[in-house]
Write a protein that holds these residues in place. Structure first.
Motif, PDB file in Angstrom:
ATOM      1  N   GLY A 147       0.820  -1.201   0.000  1.00 16.20           N
ATOM      2  CA  GLY A 147       0.000   0.000   0.000  1.00 16.20           C
ATOM      3  C   GLY A 147       0.856   1.254   0.000  1.00 16.20           C
ATOM      4  O   GLY A 147       2.057   1.228   0.284  1.00 16.20           O
ATOM      5  N   SER A 148       0.231   2.379  -0.277  1.00 16.02           N
ATOM      6  CA  SER A 148       0.963   3.645  -0.342  1.00 16.02           C
ATOM      7  C   SER A 148       1.079   4.335   1.005  1.00 16.02           C
ATOM      8  O   SER A 148       1.856   5.285   1.160  1.00 16.02           O
ATOM      9  CB  SER A 148       0.263   4.593  -1.326  1.00 16.02           C
ATOM     10  OG  SER A 148      -1.081   4.845  -0.921  1.00 16.02           O
ATOM     11  N   ALA A 149       0.333   3.883   2.009  1.00 11.52           N
ATOM     12  CA  ALA A 149       0.324   4.549   3.304  1.00 11.52           C
ATOM     13  C   ALA A 149       1.602   4.246   4.093  1.00 11.52           C
ATOM     14  O   ALA A 149       2.124   3.127   4.055  1.00 11.52           O
ATOM     15  CB  ALA A 149      -0.897   4.121   4.114  1.00 11.52           C
ATOM     16  N   ASP A 150       2.100   5.260   4.811  1.00  8.97           N
ATOM     17  CA  ASP A 150       3.246   5.075   5.684  1.00  8.97           C
ATOM     18  C   ASP A 150       2.806   4.400   6.987  1.00  8.97           C
ATOM     19  O   ASP A 150       1.643   4.457   7.374  1.00  8.97           O
ATOM     20  CB  ASP A 150       3.883   6.425   6.020  1.00  8.97           C
ATOM     21  CG  ASP A 150       4.357   7.173   4.785  1.00  8.97           C
ATOM     22  OD1 ASP A 150       4.816   6.510   3.839  1.00  8.97           O
ATOM     23  OD2 ASP A 150       4.246   8.413   4.764  1.00  8.97           O
ATOM     24  N   THR A 151       3.760   3.777   7.672  1.00  9.23           N
ATOM     25  CA  THR A 151       3.528   3.210   8.996  1.00  9.23           C
ATOM     26  C   THR A 151       4.303   4.041  10.010  1.00  9.23           C
ATOM     27  O   THR A 151       5.531   4.131   9.927  1.00  9.23           O
ATOM     28  CB  THR A 151       3.988   1.744   9.066  1.00  9.23           C
ATOM     29  OG1 THR A 151       3.292   0.975   8.080  1.00  9.23           O
ATOM     30  CG2 THR A 151       3.706   1.153  10.441  1.00  9.23           C
TER      31      THR A 151
END
Length: 311
Positions: free
Chosen positions: A32-36
């Motif tokens: 996915g493109s979301a950061d953690t």
């Protein structure tokens, strides 16, 4: 006879200890493109003889860690894979100022003077937050356990500080501490598909062919199978049925090849398509065929196929 002895223990007793929590990102989604995001804590504990500590100044300097890195990204490595996982440590919750220092050419150190008032208070302890981020969209990273170590070594972590007491006796000091940055990348797949549209036809006295595309994105080195169920009304790979609102049906089949010789069904029946993930999107063409058959009444006919990725 009289004597006067000056005790110097007050200045030498002003010491601080430093420790940090591990930064454990847990399971991260690299597809996915979301950061953690996650945060850590550096704890500073200072003591002084008779409470004479009046000030502390200096800096906490954090290096690149065992995985290496630069101002754009530090890296975690895994003993089981050749790939690295990009992350970064920051001073601020907005994650705009990289945490670094004098022992590394990138980032800024933590200024202990900003916490001096807290350290000379009744508790003598302060927790300093810092912030981590694993960047999203790292599709080429293989599944595995990733880690970067910040050892008790001046190359990785160095604290240069100065304590002064109320008698204005000051001492320059150094300290180190250690922590680990950890993350787990698990096997993962994403899937999407276009509709299979046979268009508008008249008599079904000859086969009608059409295609659609299934797009699969799996983490690198992940083995998977693409299975297609039998639809809402079917009983097998070549016995699927589109149905109209009047419940009339049109029989059709789905295939893995353009010659329409290899049927496409479920993994359980041995009719799924196999692949190995690379982190990039892999496209599979679905070859559909409406068989020659008695032509049903005119109308709109449709069916729904469920695509299952098993990995």
């Amino acid at each position: 006879m009289a004597s006067l002895i000056f005790a110097s223990t007050a200045a030498h007793a002003q010491t601080c200890s430093f420790s940090a929590t591990d930064v454990n990102f847990g399971t991260t989604d690299t597809l996915g493109s979301a950061d953690t995001d996650i945060s850590g804590t550096i704890t500073v504990n200072c003591s002084a003889l008779l409470g004479l500590l009046s000030s502390i100044s200096g800096s906490i300097n954090i290096g690149e860690g065992s995985g290496g890195g630069n101002s754009s990204a530090r890296q975690m490595t895994s003993p089981s894979t050749p790939t690295s996982l990009n992350y970064q440590l920051y001073k601020d919750s907005a994650r705009t100022v990289v945490l670094g220092g004098s022992n590394w050419v990138n980032g800024e150190s933590i200024d202990l003077s900003a916490f001096s008032v807290l350290l000379i208070g009744s508790s003598g302890t302060v927790d300093i937050p810092f912030y981590g981020r694993v960047f999203g969209a790292q599709q080429s990273v293989a599944p595995g356990s990733y880690q970067s170590n910040f050892f008790r070594d001046p190359i990785d972590v160095r604290v240069n500080y100065r304590t002064c007491n109320l008698l204005l006796l000051c001492t320059n000091r150094t300290a180190t501490f250690s922590f680990d940055v950890l993350a787990e990348v698990e096997d993962n797949c994403l899937v999407s598909a276009t509709d299979l549209n046979f268009g508008t036809v008249g008599l079904l006295n000859s086969p009608v062919d059409a295609t659609s595309t299934i797009s699969v994105t799996c983490t690198a080195q992940t083995d998977y199978h693409v299975g297609l169920d039998h639809g809402l009304y079917g009983t097998g790979p070549l016995d699927r049925y589109m149905r109209s609102i009047a419940t009339d049906t049109i029989r059709y089949g789905l295939y893995q090849d353009a010659a329409r010789s290899i049927s496409w069904g479920t993994l359980a029946e041995g009719a799924a398509r196999s692949g190995t993930g690379s982190g990039a999107t892999q496209n599979f063409t679905v070859y559909g065929r409406v068989f020659s058959q008695n032509t049903p009444p005119s109308g709109i006919y449709n069916d729904t196929i469920v695509v299952t990725i098993t990995y």
